[in-house]
Design an enzyme around this catalytic site. Structure first.
Site, PDB file in Angstrom:
ATOM      1  N   ASP A  82      19.864  25.828 -20.886  1.00 53.41           N
ATOM      2  CA  ASP A  82      20.198  27.231 -21.130  1.00 53.41           C
ATOM      3  C   ASP A  82      19.368  27.746 -22.323  1.00 53.41           C
ATOM      4  OD1 ASP A  82      21.678  29.589 -20.814  1.00 53.41           O
ATOM      5  OD2 ASP A  82      23.260  28.926 -22.188  1.00 53.41           O
ATOM      6  N   ASP A 104      13.354  31.151 -22.074  1.00 46.46           N
ATOM      7  CA  ASP A 104      13.804  32.480 -22.507  1.00 46.46           C
ATOM      8  C   ASP A 104      12.744  33.111 -23.403  1.00 46.46           C
ATOM      9  OD1 ASP A 104      14.977  34.714 -23.502  1.00 46.46           O
ATOM     10  OD2 ASP A 104      16.792  33.729 -24.231  1.00 46.46           O
TER      11      ASP A 104
HETATM   12  P1  13P Z   1      29.264  34.322 -22.648  1.00 48.40           P
HETATM   13  O1  13P Z   1      29.141  34.373 -24.133  1.00 48.40           O
HETATM   14  O2  13P Z   1      29.647  35.664 -22.101  1.00 48.40           O
HETATM   15  O3  13P Z   1      30.165  33.254 -22.162  1.00 48.40           O
HETATM   16  O4  13P Z   1      27.799  34.020 -22.048  1.00 48.40           O
HETATM   17  C1  13P Z   1      27.296  32.717 -22.025  1.00 48.40           C
HETATM   18  C2  13P Z   1      25.854  32.671 -21.679  1.00 48.40           C
HETATM   19  O5  13P Z   1      25.221  33.626 -21.279  1.00 48.40           O
HETATM   20  C3  13P Z   1      25.195  31.365 -21.839  1.00 48.40           C
HETATM   21  O6  13P Z   1      23.826  31.453 -21.590  1.00 48.40           O
HETATM   22  O1  G3H Z   2      24.060  31.918 -24.582  1.00 49.57           O
HETATM   23  C1  G3H Z   2      24.375  31.026 -25.349  1.00 49.57           C
HETATM   24  C2  G3H Z   2      25.477  30.092 -25.049  1.00 49.57           C
HETATM   25  O2  G3H Z   2      26.730  30.681 -25.257  1.00 49.57           O
HETATM   26  C3  G3H Z   2      25.307  28.831 -25.824  1.00 49.57           C
HETATM   27  O3  G3H Z   2      25.663  28.991 -27.147  1.00 49.57           O
HETATM   28  O4  G3H Z   2      23.656  28.160 -28.411  1.00 49.57           O
HETATM   29  O5  G3H Z   2      25.946  28.236 -29.492  1.00 49.57           O
HETATM   30  O6  G3H Z   2      25.428  26.561 -27.692  1.00 49.57           O
HETATM   31  P1  G3H Z   2      25.130  27.924 -28.252  1.00 49.57           P
HETATM   32 ZN    ZN Z   3      22.912  33.306 -22.169  1.00 46.80          ZN
END
Ligand code: 13P
Ligand code: G3H
Ligand code: ZN
Length: 308
Positions: A82, A104
């Protein structure tokens, strides 16, 4: 069942007009709660780790957790990075066994974002890994960096098409009004569905992704606050809006905040009600149960239950 890429899952999601939940993982209880919820609903699943989560859990441990998940259930599971912020972290995850990565480049200008994404695509595709990119900029807090509402930039539909063609990405995260964290809207929640429809028009049959899509259910917020939390004025994306997007070309919906709220509320309750307890299983266990509930509810909203 071995890990799968998002390609096949998204193709089916587009055809079936539903979306798949992409849930953020940080530790064992979280992954177990998510997987148990998905198993009960027979839903395909995306497990995603942010760079911060990967650092926290450590790559070797997270891979073993995911390995345990795929060994003990028969769901199609994607292991996804992510918000990969550069080529190096994407490469480390591709080489390290992830089946999907997000690069990203949304903070970069258009041309740089394309070049940035292309480089990851060129590395990922020969290795059988799918790539999510992002165009536009979401508001909210991510990796401790806050983007204010005024600095958010909604995705331009014309640019979206050019971006996808030139970058070669497999899915695209779009900015249409969602934001990261628990404070998504100051006034009434609003998503730009017209823009989403325009993006779809420019990119027919192409998988789109919604970040910042937690619903921040007020019962979970009240739960946290009742036991000493101070989460005031939070507001998420209403479930009916998420359901509407899922019926469009949004194939992946990211959820982290709702899980965080469920964990925190549950642990606060356990602490408040049983102050003499010091066995972590007696609060991490209930937290895991609460996650399972959040995931089942989300799967219902996304329409992906019974699709595994
Ligand atoms: P939320 O903060 O709405 O749960 O979004 C999470 C997200 O986009 C992780 O990439
Ligand atoms: O979009 C981000 C997610 O909520 C992950 O959050 O970077 O604090 O693990 P983090
Ligand atoms: Zn996100």
């Amino acid at each position: 069942m071995p890990l799968v890429t998002s390609k096949d899952l998204f193709r089916k999601a587009l055809a079936g007009r539903y979306a798949i939940g992409a849930f953020n993982v940080n530790n064992m209880e979280i992954i177990q709660g998510i997987v148990e919820g998905a198993v009960e609903e027979r839903a395909p699943l995306i497990l995603q780790f942010s760079a911060g989560a990967r650092k926290y859990a450590r790559h070797a441990y997270l891979m073993k957790l995911v390995e345990a998940a795929i060994e003990t259930c028969d769901l199609p599971i994607v292991l996804h990075l992510d918000h990969g912020e550069d080529f190096e972290i994407c490469r480390a995850c591709i080489d390290g066994g992830f089946s999907s990565v997000m690069i990203d480049g949304s903070r970069h200008p258009f041309e740089e974002n394309i070049a940035f994404t292309r480089k990851v695509v060129d590395y990922a595709h020969p290795r059988g890994v799918t790539v999510e990119a992002e165009l536009g900029k979401l508001a909210g807090v991510e990796d401790d960096v806050a983007v204010s509402e005024k600095d958010a930039i909604f995705t331009n539909p014309d640019q979206a098409r050019e971006f996808v063609e030139r970058s070669g990405c497999d899915s695209l995260a779009v900015a249409i009004g969602t934001s990261h964290g628990a404070y998504k809207f100051k006034g009434e929640p609003r998503l730009d569905f017209e823009r989403l429809a325009e993006i779809e028009g420019r990119l027919p049959g192409f998988p789109l992704v919604l970040h910042g899509a937690s619903s921040v259910p007020q019962d979970l917020v009240e739960f946290c606050n009742r036991y000493g939390g101070e989460i005031r004025g939070s507001r998420g994306v209403p479930e009916e809006m998420i359901g509407r997007a899922a019926k469009m070309n949004v194939c992946k919906v990211n959820i982290d905040t709702d899980i965080r709220l469920a964990i925190t509320g549950t642990i606060r309750k356990c602490f408040a009600e049983n102050p003499s307890n010091f066995d972590p299983r007696l609060y991490l266990g209930p937290a895991r149960e609460a996650i399972r509930g959040v995931v089942r509810r989300k799967i219902g909203v996304l329409g992906c239950g019974g699709r595994a």
